[in-house]
Each structure stands twice: as structure tokens, then as C-alpha cells.
Design an enzyme around this catalytic site. Structure first.
Site, PDB file in Angstrom:
ATOM      1  N   GLU A 231       0.835  -1.208   0.000  1.00 31.82           N
ATOM      2  CA  GLU A 231       0.000   0.000   0.000  1.00 31.82           C
ATOM      3  C   GLU A 231       0.864   1.250   0.000  1.00 31.82           C
ATOM      4  O   GLU A 231       1.983   1.228   0.510  1.00 31.82           O
ATOM      5  CB  GLU A 231      -0.785   0.097   1.310  1.00 31.82           C
ATOM      6  CG  GLU A 231      -1.692  -1.023   1.597  1.00 31.82           C
ATOM      7  CD  GLU A 231      -2.448  -0.774   2.902  1.00 31.82           C
ATOM      8  OE1 GLU A 231      -3.258  -1.622   3.237  1.00 31.82           O
ATOM      9  OE2 GLU A 231      -2.229   0.259   3.579  1.00 31.82           O
TER      10      GLU A 231
ATOM     11  N   CYS B  55       3.229   8.565   1.539  1.00 32.30           N
ATOM     12  CA  CYS B  55       3.602   7.604   2.578  1.00 32.30           C
ATOM     13  C   CYS B  55       3.857   6.276   1.874  1.00 32.30           C
ATOM     14  O   CYS B  55       2.961   5.732   1.226  1.00 32.30           O
ATOM     15  CB  CYS B  55       2.467   7.484   3.593  1.00 32.30           C
ATOM     16  SG  CYS B  55       2.772   6.220   4.828  1.00 32.30           S
TER      17      CYS B  55
ATOM     18  N   CYS C  13       5.692  -7.131   7.341  1.00 31.64           N
ATOM     19  CA  CYS C  13       6.660  -6.551   8.268  1.00 31.64           C
ATOM     20  C   CYS C  13       7.047  -7.617   9.283  1.00 31.64           C
ATOM     21  O   CYS C  13       6.209  -8.406   9.708  1.00 31.64           O
ATOM     22  CB  CYS C  13       6.054  -5.345   8.984  1.00 31.64           C
ATOM     23  SG  CYS C  13       7.234  -4.517  10.099  1.00 31.64           S
TER      24      CYS C  13
ATOM     25  N   CYS D 260       4.681  -5.668  15.830  1.00 31.81           N
ATOM     26  CA  CYS D 260       4.024  -4.778  16.808  1.00 31.81           C
ATOM     27  C   CYS D 260       2.564  -5.232  16.935  1.00 31.81           C
ATOM     28  O   CYS D 260       1.875  -5.407  15.917  1.00 31.81           O
ATOM     29  CB  CYS D 260       4.102  -3.322  16.346  1.00 31.81           C
ATOM     30  SG  CYS D 260       5.815  -2.769  16.141  1.00 31.81           S
TER      31      CYS D 260
ATOM     32  N   CYS E 271      -0.567  -3.537  15.044  1.00 27.71           N
ATOM     33  CA  CYS E 271      -0.391  -3.083  13.654  1.00 27.71           C
ATOM     34  C   CYS E 271      -0.822  -4.150  12.661  1.00 27.71           C
ATOM     35  O   CYS E 271      -0.490  -5.326  12.820  1.00 27.71           O
ATOM     36  CB  CYS E 271       1.074  -2.702  13.443  1.00 27.71           C
ATOM     37  SG  CYS E 271       1.484  -2.271  11.738  1.00 27.71           S
TER      38      CYS E 271
ATOM     39  N   SER F 142      10.602   6.433   9.506  1.00 29.90           N
ATOM     40  CA  SER F 142      10.096   5.959  10.797  1.00 29.90           C
ATOM     41  C   SER F 142      10.608   4.547  11.057  1.00 29.90           C
ATOM     42  O   SER F 142      10.495   3.668  10.209  1.00 29.90           O
ATOM     43  CB  SER F 142       8.565   5.967  10.758  1.00 29.90           C
ATOM     44  OG  SER F 142       8.046   5.401  11.940  1.00 29.90           O
TER      45      SER F 142
ATOM     46  N   CYS G  40      -1.912   1.468   8.569  1.00 28.05           N
ATOM     47  CA  CYS G  40      -0.957   0.621   7.838  1.00 28.05           C
ATOM     48  C   CYS G  40      -1.464  -0.780   7.556  1.00 28.05           C
ATOM     49  O   CYS G  40      -1.829  -1.504   8.463  1.00 28.05           O
ATOM     50  CB  CYS G  40       0.303   0.422   8.676  1.00 28.05           C
ATOM     51  SG  CYS G  40       1.218   1.847   9.024  1.00 28.05           S
TER      52      CYS G  40
HETATM   53  N1  SAH Z   1       8.187  -0.040  10.982  1.00 23.24           N
HETATM   54  C1  SAH Z   1       8.186   1.384  11.101  1.00 23.24           C
HETATM   55  C2  SAH Z   1       7.098   2.036  10.243  1.00 23.24           C
HETATM   56  C3  SAH Z   1       5.721   1.701  10.738  1.00 23.24           C
HETATM   57  S1  SAH Z   1       4.365   2.687  10.283  1.00 23.24           S
HETATM   58  C4  SAH Z   1       8.022   1.789  12.543  1.00 23.24           C
HETATM   59  O1  SAH Z   1       7.819   0.911  13.383  1.00 23.24           O
HETATM   60  O2  SAH Z   1       8.141   2.966  12.847  1.00 23.24           O
HETATM   61  C5  SAH Z   1       4.556   4.236  11.072  1.00 23.24           C
HETATM   62  C6  SAH Z   1       3.925   4.387  12.452  1.00 23.24           C
HETATM   63  O3  SAH Z   1       2.538   4.016  12.476  1.00 23.24           O
HETATM   64  C7  SAH Z   1       4.629   3.550  13.506  1.00 23.24           C
HETATM   65  O4  SAH Z   1       4.872   4.338  14.641  1.00 23.24           O
HETATM   66  C8  SAH Z   1       3.618   2.479  13.786  1.00 23.24           C
HETATM   67  O5  SAH Z   1       3.810   1.922  15.059  1.00 23.24           O
HETATM   68  C9  SAH Z   1       2.312   3.234  13.637  1.00 23.24           C
HETATM   69  N2  SAH Z   1       1.122   2.388  13.444  1.00 23.24           N
HETATM   70  C10 SAH Z   1       1.028   1.178  12.870  1.00 23.24           C
HETATM   71  N3  SAH Z   1      -0.238   0.704  12.922  1.00 23.24           N
HETATM   72  C11 SAH Z   1      -0.972   1.643  13.556  1.00 23.24           C
HETATM   73  C12 SAH Z   1      -2.351   1.729  13.932  1.00 23.24           C
HETATM   74  N4  SAH Z   1      -3.214   0.769  13.668  1.00 23.24           N
HETATM   75  N5  SAH Z   1      -2.764   2.842  14.571  1.00 23.24           N
HETATM   76  C13 SAH Z   1      -1.870   3.849  14.838  1.00 23.24           C
HETATM   77  N6  SAH Z   1      -0.583   3.811  14.505  1.00 23.24           N
HETATM   78  C14 SAH Z   1      -0.120   2.725  13.883  1.00 23.24           C
END
Ligand code: SAH
Length: 382
Positions: free
Chosen positions: A116, A129, A136, A140, A143, A224, A366
Site C-alpha cells: 500500500e 507515505c 513486516c 508490533c 499493527c 520511521s 498501515c
Molecule cells: N516499521 C516502522 C514504520 C511503521 S508505520 C516503525 O515501526 O516505525 C509508522 C507508524 O505508524 C509507527 O509508529 C507504527 O507503530 C504506527 N502504526 C502502525 N499501525 C498503527 C495503527 N493501527 N494505529 C496507529 N498507529 C499505527
């Protein structure tokens, strides 16, 4: 109230050669190595300068076919079109949120995997973005991108294509002060862990920054990361002015490991030391992202811990109220708790902002739309 969004029709665009009835995707020209292209051109008695002409046409002039590349010899254009495609990806789904002009694309890669990318337009900015991996590997817990692990790193061309496709959605004739006529910013915050694909990402960003490329200045690029200390140091040492955002999400190791499982191996102190090194080396203030999960990391004690951790540092905090992901057992924070975090950080002198929600009606969290499209097109869980 239901927000207004549109699924825009996707027109076929990438020419494919057919061998015995099987569509054979042509190689996307942005991923063809210069040596290969030089040799291909030499066989046709064409100088190597054609490479930069072609790239400039796609990156700077918005060409979407070889035919329209009027600075190339007329007979070379069909030969290029028979051997290469402009893009290696196909637009599988194009969603548009009418409320804020956010576009979201689900792209199908040559190996049928999906990613995406999003275009956010406001305040005269047009921000792309982009994703850096299929899936990934960081896991986390809140996510959608990592629910099924990582499949592979994206190529340089696949990352550049996301930027070009999103840029092509901006209006070059825009006179609206809110709508930039070109891409102005890049956030590497889509699917994947950017620092796990750092070398290719740096190549893609170099193309994005080039004056014959997309002309996006280094200071307008944010990367990020979940927090990979050695890679943060490597990024600090490349001598670029990219902005670093570290996904912290908790101020104690116990809670962070629960939310961000890879924390087990790194721990918060090593991440902060690497982030401090990044600041000392580049002079660029680091942003700490903190996804606010109702009842999990949004209480007064969490706020105080976070303030204590960051107050001595030149840091900025981005609070991101969790975007719902279907099937996951988390919730958004109540307003009082969000405000509590803001107030506590303010009182400690830490700069803080709440990230605006964009394109929520088109599943902008995401990895969510990709999952949905994969489930629809494959009839099951990816
Ligand atoms: N792997 C990278 C990029 C991730 S996306 C990282 O961990 O930073 C960018 C941000 O969006 C990250 O801080 C991630 O934790 C956050 N994110 C992912 N899913 C989310 C969600 N459902 N709601 C809010 N933030 C989210």
C-alpha cells in the site's frame, strides 16, 4: 455519519507481452540495472544518455508511456515498449477519501504480492507515505502490516514507483494554496521496517531527491523506525538531512516489549543512545512516535514515565491515537487520557503533537486495505 469515499476505476495501463497465451509482465524499467540498459541500447546503436532521458521523462515529466517521450528517437520508442514497462507494479485498488483528498493505492507487484501507499494533501503539502517491505517482521501487536510477518524487501524501483504513482495524482496545474502541484514530502511510514531495507531505501530516496527526479528535499523526508540501533547509527553516518522518527510506544522496557516484541532484543536505552547519536551527528531533532492504546499505555503513570525519559532530550513526541484494525483487541484512548499525556509532556517541556487522522474512511491504518483486498481477491487470509 458515513464518510464519503470512492473506489476509483482502475484502467489497464501496463503493456504485457503474451507468450503462448500466458501474460508475461515486462520488466519495469526503473528496476533495470544501468549496465543492462546500456548494453540493450548499444545493441540498437543508441548512446547511454538515453537512460537519463528515459528516467527524467518518468520521474520529472510524468511520462506514463514510451510513446510520449518526444526527446527519444521515434523508432526507439516502440522497441522500448516491447521490451520494458514503465511500471512493474499494477494498481489493484485506488481509494479516494473525498473529505480530505487522501488517495490510497494498493499495488500488485510483479510476483503478485501486494503493498500500500498513500498520498496525503493538506496545507499546501503533498505527502507520499510509502512501504519498504511486503509485510513486516517487527510484529508490533497493534499493527495490521505485520500480522503475517515479512515476505520480502521491496526493490529500489518498487519504492520509486510508489512515489511516482502518488506524485502523478497531484495536479501540476493546481492553483489551490492547499493542494501542492507536485510531491513536497515523503514519509517512510507504510508497510515494513525501513531500516531493515536501508540500502535500497537510501537509493530510492536519492532518486526522489534528485533535480532530474522528484525534487523532494532531504529535510522533507521522514523515516520511521521501530528502533534498530545499529541501523540508526548507519543512517546518521550517511550525511543526509533526513528526519528520523522512532516508534517508542512505551517508556518502560516491560511494557514496550509487550507492545513491540523486538524490544526484547534491543531495549529502550540502546535505542535512545542511537537516537541521541543521530541528533548529535545530523543536528536533526528526533521525533518519538507513541501509538496511544486505550487502557494500555495512556495512564498518568505512563505519561510521567514518558516525560521523565524524554525531558532532557531535544525530542518531539507524536501521539497517534490507535487506528482500529479489524480483529485486534485494542481501543482508542478516551479524550481525558490523551489530554493527560499532552499536559504531562508539556509540563516537562517536551514538545508534543497529536497526529491528525487522514483518510480513515479508506482504511488508512498501515496494511489494512492490503489485507482486505488480498482476502477479497484470494478468498482467504493471506
Ligand atoms: N516499521 C516502522 C514504520 C511503521 S508505520 C516503525 O515501526 O516505525 C509508522 C507508524 O505508524 C509507527 O509508529 C507504527 O507503530 C504506527 N502504526 C502502525 N499501525 C498503527 C495503527 N493501527 N494505529 C496507529 N498507529 C499505527
Amino acid at each position: 455519519m458515513a464518510a464519503m469515499s470512492l473506489t476509483l476505476p482502475v484502467l489497464p495501463e501496463t503493456p504485457t507481452a503474451h507468450a503462448e497465451g500466458t501474460p508475461q509482465p515486462l520488466p519495469g524499467i526503473l528496476d533495470v540495472p544501468n549496465d543492462t540498459l546500456r548494453a540493450w541500447l548499444a545493441e540498437r546503436r543508441q548512446p547511454p544518455m538515453r537512460i537519463s532521458q528515459i528516467r527524467k521523462q518518468i520521474l520529472a515529466n510524468r511520462a506514463t508511456s514510451f510513446e510520449e517521450m518526444s526527446d527519444l528517437p521515434k523508432d526507439l520508442r516502440p522497441q522500448l515498449a516491447a521490451a520494458f514497462s514503465i511500471f512493474s507494479t499494477r494498481v489493484e485498488r485506488h481509494m479516494f477519501a473525498m473529505s480530505d483528498d487522501t488517495h490510497k493505492l494498493v499495488l500488485r507487484l510483479a510476483d503478485d504480492k501486494m503493498i500500500e501507499c498513500v498520498l496525503i494533501q493538506d496545507d499546501g503539502r503533498a505527502t507520499a507515505c510509502i512501504s519498504t517491505q511486503v509485510g513486516c517482521g517487527m510484529g508490533c501487536v497493534f499493527c495490521a502490516s505485520g500480522l503475517n510477518g515479512v515476505v520480502r524487501n521491496l526493490t529500489v524501483g518498487e519504492m520509486v514507483e510508489q512515489l511516482v504513482r502518488l506524485r502523478n495524482l497531484t495536479d501540476p496545474k493546481s492553483t489551490n494554496p492547499d493542494r501542492a502541484p507536485r510531491l513536497t514530502h515523503i514519509v517512510v511510514m507504510g508497510m515494513g521496517e525501513p531500516l531493515a531495507n536501508l540500502d535500497r531505501l537510501l537509493e530510492a530516496l536519492a532518486i526522489a531527491g534528485d533535480k532530474n527526479g522528484l525534487c523532494v528535499g532531504q529535510r522533507h523526508v521522514t523515516i520511521s523506525t521501530v528502533g534498530l540501533p545499529a541501523k540508526i547509527r548507519q543512517l546518521a553516518d550517511v550525511g543526509k538531512q533526513y528526519h528520523l522518527a522512532v516508534s517508542l510506544h512505551a517508556a518502560s522496557d516491560a511494557l514496550r516489549t509487550q507492545i513491540v516484541p523486538t524490544n526484547d532484543k534491543t531495549g529502550i536505552p540502546a535505542i535512545l543512545e542511537a537516537a541521541d547519536y543521530f541528533y548529535e551527528t545530523t543536528g536533526r531533532q528526533v521525533t518519538y512516535e507513541y501509538v496511544v492504546l486505550g487502557g494500555l499505555n495512556d495512564g498518568p503513570t505512563h505519561a510521567k514515565e514518558l516525560a521523565r525519559l524524554l525531558s532532557g532530550r531535544k525530542a518531539h513526541v507524536n501521539l497517534i491515537p490507535w487506528n482500529d484494525v479489524e480483529g485486534l483487541p485494542y481501543r482508542r484512548p478516551i479524550d481525558g487520557n490523551l489530554q493527560g499525556l499532552i499536559d504531562t509532556l508539556h509540563r516537562s517541556g517536551v514538545s508534543v503533537k497529536v497526529r491528525k487522522r487522514k483518510g480513515s474512511e479508506i482504511d488508512a491504518a498501515c496494511g489494512q486495505l492490503r489485507r482486505k483486498v488480498e482476502q477479497e481477491t484470494m478468498g482467504g487470509t493471506p
